[in-house]
Scaffold this motif. Structure first.
Motif, PDB file in Angstrom:
ATOM      1  N   TYR A   7       2.839  -6.003   7.575  1.00 36.43           N
ATOM      2  CA  TYR A   7       2.500  -4.655   6.642  1.00 36.43           C
ATOM      3  C   TYR A   7       1.045  -4.562   6.812  1.00 36.43           C
ATOM      4  O   TYR A   7       0.296  -5.585   6.858  1.00 36.43           O
ATOM      5  N   GLY A   8       0.885  -3.555   6.109  1.00 39.59           N
ATOM      6  CA  GLY A   8      -0.457  -3.123   6.123  1.00 39.59           C
ATOM      7  C   GLY A   8      -0.928  -1.730   5.378  1.00 39.59           C
ATOM      8  O   GLY A   8       0.037  -0.792   5.215  1.00 39.59           O
ATOM      9  N   LEU A   9      -2.297  -1.332   5.318  1.00 37.38           N
ATOM     10  CA  LEU A   9      -2.503   0.050   4.665  1.00 37.38           C
ATOM     11  C   LEU A   9      -3.838   0.260   5.867  1.00 37.38           C
ATOM     12  O   LEU A   9      -4.730  -0.407   6.625  1.00 37.38           O
ATOM     13  N   GLU A  10      -3.963   1.707   5.774  1.00 33.91           N
ATOM     14  CA  GLU A  10      -4.791   2.125   6.774  1.00 33.91           C
ATOM     15  C   GLU A  10      -5.593   3.579   6.212  1.00 33.91           C
ATOM     16  O   GLU A  10      -4.922   4.267   5.654  1.00 33.91           O
ATOM     17  N   TYR A  11      -6.942   3.745   6.215  1.00 36.45           N
ATOM     18  CA  TYR A  11      -7.553   4.812   5.911  1.00 36.45           C
ATOM     19  C   TYR A  11      -8.605   5.169   7.220  1.00 36.45           C
ATOM     20  O   TYR A  11      -9.294   4.236   7.659  1.00 36.45           O
ATOM     21  N   VAL A  12      -8.651   6.426   7.750  1.00 34.14           N
ATOM     22  CA  VAL A  12      -9.464   6.985   8.585  1.00 34.14           C
ATOM     23  C   VAL A  12     -10.148   8.158   8.117  1.00 34.14           C
ATOM     24  O   VAL A  12      -9.343   9.233   7.655  1.00 34.14           O
ATOM     25  N   TYR A  13     -11.365   8.336   8.387  1.00 33.35           N
ATOM     26  CA  TYR A  13     -12.325   9.771   7.824  1.00 33.35           C
ATOM     27  C   TYR A  13     -12.948  10.034   9.021  1.00 33.35           C
ATOM     28  O   TYR A  13     -13.818   9.083   9.809  1.00 33.35           O
ATOM     29  N   ASN A  14     -12.774  11.332   9.553  1.00 33.98           N
ATOM     30  CA  ASN A  14     -13.606  11.958  10.638  1.00 33.98           C
ATOM     31  C   ASN A  14     -14.449  13.062  10.148  1.00 33.98           C
ATOM     32  O   ASN A  14     -13.862  14.021   9.371  1.00 33.98           O
ATOM     33  N   LYS A  15     -15.883  13.008  10.484  1.00 39.79           N
ATOM     34  CA  LYS A  15     -16.278  14.481  10.236  1.00 39.79           C
ATOM     35  C   LYS A  15     -17.127  14.840  11.596  1.00 39.79           C
ATOM     36  O   LYS A  15     -17.611  14.213  12.331  1.00 39.79           O
TER      37      LYS A  15
END
Length: 806
Positions: free
Chosen positions: A451-459
């Protein structure tokens, strides 16, 4: 005599009791080679009624077992061992395991982000190890996938390669490097070339998931996931510093490739450093001598004395202009302070020269070559990836991995019409930040969770301008994307592996993903009826499947869902998709959802013959497809000085893909074997009126047959690759409009002919440290073009490579 035996028996009992009291019931499991503790070893009795898992220090209490009870120790990377409790306690409470190369070949990581036995996975995985990569001598990572024989790759130019998997490609396939997604907010529906940024000399192994992978990887993993794992530093495991490395050189005749590579490793007891450098230079590609004349390059445009001129090609087999160069750099640093913690820093940089887009340079308008220039500017990619792993046998996890990465993507498009002095330029840069936290926990010998968590940010940074190539004057022009646009993804997932018995494994998973997009549109050049677009949407995806291992069989089945959220390319792009058409933004987009099923069978006949079969089906609903559109009620606008048909990405279709994959391997003896693979994909797109048309990214039937001989120092492979034809009626409408890419049938319509080539490759171990590879591809010098490609395939191609290990 009897008295003596009694004395010996009493002494043995006293010794056993003494050793048990001294060491207790806690034992330790270690690697027999480097004496390292092994965590997560599955420990159980014959009927699996008792058991447990070794902790982060490789320890486990075995007091629940009786002295004469047989205890099995099993780990995915080691050969299993079975001992009695008494034997273990008499051996100072230590159990040693031996790594097995055969076992290691069955390990896969990509399905859960953690090590799993391939036999327990209900999905089809293509695994390519470092030895296979070296033997195939790929020029790029795209070639690496193509040479596997199981992935179809399209090319618009030499400096490219766009994989197709089960009817999907581009932004419906996900690329991952060391667990970090490479897909960014401007991955497009057209052919994507980013995979060539990955250095094949620096890849340790590759795993490709055929079919959806959204539960673990989120948006974009609709048709498959391509995981590239780069080489890691090795440690010495003692006080002595170990220095090792390799140097390679390669030449290929078809494009006069000149490649040099060097890597070196410094291994300390707790630290490891690996540096890798590769430089490649490619000349214009030569096509085959025997084939359809429609693929020849009879003329090209060159600028002479400040004027464009059409030049007769003295050698029409040479594809002017296709050559380019590329450099790849990598630095890995690894710290293992103890048996619990591990820290890994990976720095990767890749840059190409300008890359001519060959398919556009072939286009004619009014019976004359249309472009004076069309090239991609340098494609640059940087990734910094810091990963922390911790072992811990506690309530919440046995292993945890925290990954933080920053990526920078740079690309540009540069085109100029014939006899025009204005070069149209669009430049794009994307900053991508990602963090993921992944856990692994085994509750007992039968149940394991991930199990897990993920965050992605693109500009996205995007600029457009026109440059006068004579005066160097710069004027503003429309950018390809809204400058400053952002794309964010937040997700949580969980997956369960339930091993009901040694022959039946059930695996299921669930993920929730939320996507946020924020864009502002510049109306300076186009009177858009909107000035901004925002997306705030979420999606659940799930999967469930099983792997069953009856005697010499493996039967797998899997059903699941996947999705792709619109990105900046879908919502905000302005570009000329094809001559006479322009794509404009559409802020009213929703995610597309996929529903898939897969069934596979593998059978071993005797000890030397293996068969495998897989059937797959996917329905993509609300598919994001480029369709005719209107802008402020106008169906045509002027773009780059040309009246163009208006199009936009829309949730306008349903897509159906299905097909079959076959394979077999037969060993005649220890030295010779035959392998073969065949892929039969099909796909359709349902129009708004209910009619169905062929799907663009469905490849033709393709396959290969290999005859392989191997002894202690030589490996030799003679093989064929083949593609079936695609008739005009089975070409997608968008492909029919690109007649310049295809051969012409008896009715004057474009179509993709079938082809078959014969090749041979070999590897000879001159000494323990020096290897020579030699290949002769397309032995008959056949002239052919891979489906949907803009460049003709290489003709007869001699490849020579030399590798020195130190």
């Amino acid at each position: 005599m009897k008295y003596s035996n009694k004395i010996k028996g009493i002494a043995a009992i006293i010794s056993f009791i003494f050793s048990t009291a001294l060491y207790g019931q806690e034992i330790q499991v270690k690697d027999i080679v480097n004496d390292r503790n092994i965590s997560n070893v599955n420990v159980y009795n014959a009927d699996q009624s008792k058991g447990g898992i070794t902790n982060a220090r490789g320890k486990i209490d075995i007091s629940i077992f009786s002295n004469d009870e047989k205890i099995t120790f099993r780990h995915i990377s080691y050969l299993p061992v079975t001992l009695t409790k008494a034997e273990i306690l008499q051996d100072k409470n230590i159990v040693y395991l031996v790594k097995s190369s055969a076992e290691l070949s069955k390990i896969v990581i990509s399905v859960s982000k953690w090590q799993q036995d391939k036999n327990d996975v209900p999905k089809k995985i293509v695994s390519i190890d470092s030895k296979e990569i070296a033997f195939s001598s790929p020029q790029t990572a795209a070639d690496l996938l193509e040479k596997s024989g199981k992935i179809f790759v399209q090319k618009s130019q030499l400096g490219g390669g766009s994989p197709m998997i089960r009817g999907f490609s581009t932004n419906r396939l996900l690329i991952s490097v060391d667990g970090v997604r490479m897909n960014n907010a401007i991955f497009r529906g057209g052919n994507v070339q980013n995979v060539i940024s990955i250095d094949p000399f620096n890849i340790n192994n590759t795993e490709v998931i055929l079919g959806p992978g959204s539960v673990i990887y989120g948006s974009d993993a609709v048709g498959g996931v391509m995981n590239f794992y780069t080489k890691k530093p090795t440690l010495s495991w003692n006080e002595k510093t170990v220095i090792s490395g390799s140097a390679s050189a390669r030449y290929a005749s078809a494009n006069r490739e000149k490649t040099g590579h060097v890597d070196f490793n410094i291994g300390l007891k707790k630290w490891g450093f690996l540096t890798s450098v590769t430089y490649s230079d490619f000349d214009d590609l030569r096509m085959g001598k025997h084939g359809d004349d429609v693929y020849l390059r009879p003329e090209f445009v060159a600028r002479i004395n400040g004027t464009d001129a059409v030049i007769n090609n003295g050698n029409p087999l040479k594809q002017k202009f296709t050559g380019y160069s590329q450099i790849n750099l990598a630095q890995r640093i690894k710290l293992v302070p103890d048996d619990i913690w591990e820290f890994d820093l990976g720095l990767h940089y890749s840059a190409t020269s300008n890359v001519p887009r060959y398919d556009r340079l072939l286009q004619y308008r009014d019976d004359a070559l249309r472009y004076g220039d069309w090239f991609y500017g340098p494609q640059r990619w940087f990734m910094g990836n810091f990963q922390t792993q911790k072992k811990g046998n506690n309530t919440y996890y046995d292993n945890v991995k925290f990954t933080n990465a920053y990526q920078r993507f740079e690309e540009s498009r540069n085109n100029r019409n014939f006899q025009d002095v204005i070069l149209n330029v669009t430049e794009e840069k994307v900053d991508a930040i990602s963090s993921s936290l992944d856990f692994e926990k085994r509750f007992n010998p039968k149940i394991k969770t991930f199990y897990g968590l993920e965050y992605v940010y693109n500009k996205v940074h995007s600029d457009g301008y026109d440059r006068n190539i004579e005066t160097e004057e710069i004027t503003d022009a429309p950018s390809r994307y809204p400058d400053g646009a952002t794309w964010q993804s937040m997700a949580a997932y969980a997956s369960l592996e339930y091993k009901m018995n040694p022959k039946f494994t059930l695996q299921s998973g669930l993920r929730y993903n939320h996507i946020l997009i924020d864009t502002d549109f510049d109306t300076t050049f186009f009177p858009f009826p909107f000035t901004e677009a925002t997306t705030n949407t979420g999606a659940f995806t799930g999967s469930i499947g099983f792997s069953w291992l009856p005697n010499k069989w493996q039967i797998t089945a899997n059903i699941g869902t996947a999705f792709r959220a619109p990105n900046i390319d879908d919502i905000g792009k302005v570009f000329d998709s094809e001559p006479g058409s322009v794509v404009v933004p559409n802020p009213n987009l929703a995610p597309e959802h996929a529903y898939s099923a897969e069934f596979g069978v593998q059978k071993r006949i005797g000890s030397s013959f293996d068969l495998n079969f897989t059937a797959f089906y996917t329905l993509l609903d609300d598919a994001l497809i480029r369709k005719d559109f209107n802008l402020n009620g106008e169906t045509e606008i002027v773009y780059n000085g040309e009246l163009s048909n208006v199009q936009a990405i829309q949730n306008a279709s349903k897509v159906f893909t299905y097909g079959f994959e076959f394979g077999f391997a037969a060993k005649f003896d220890k030295r010779t074997k035959i392998t073969a693979d065949l892929t039969i994909p099909r796909g359709e797109e349902e129009q708004a009126d209910g009619t169905k048309v062929p799907l663009r990214h469905v490849s033709p039937i393709f396959g290969n047959v290999h005859f392989i001989y191997k002894n202690d120092r030589l490996k030799f492979d003679i093989f064929t690759n083949f593609n079936s034809s695609i008739s005009y009626n089975n070409l997608a409408p968008s492909e029919r409009s690109k007649a310049y890419l295809y051969a012409v049938d008896e009715n004057g319509n474009p179509y993709a002919p079938s082809w078959l080539i014969v090749s041979a490759k070999s590897n000879f171990e001159i000494t323990e440290k020096i290897n020579l590879t030699a290949s002769l591809e397309n032995i008959t010098d056949k002239r052919y073009r891979v489906y949907s490609s803009g460049i003709t395939a290489p003709g007869r191609n001699l490849i020579l490579g030399l590798n020195y290990n130190f």
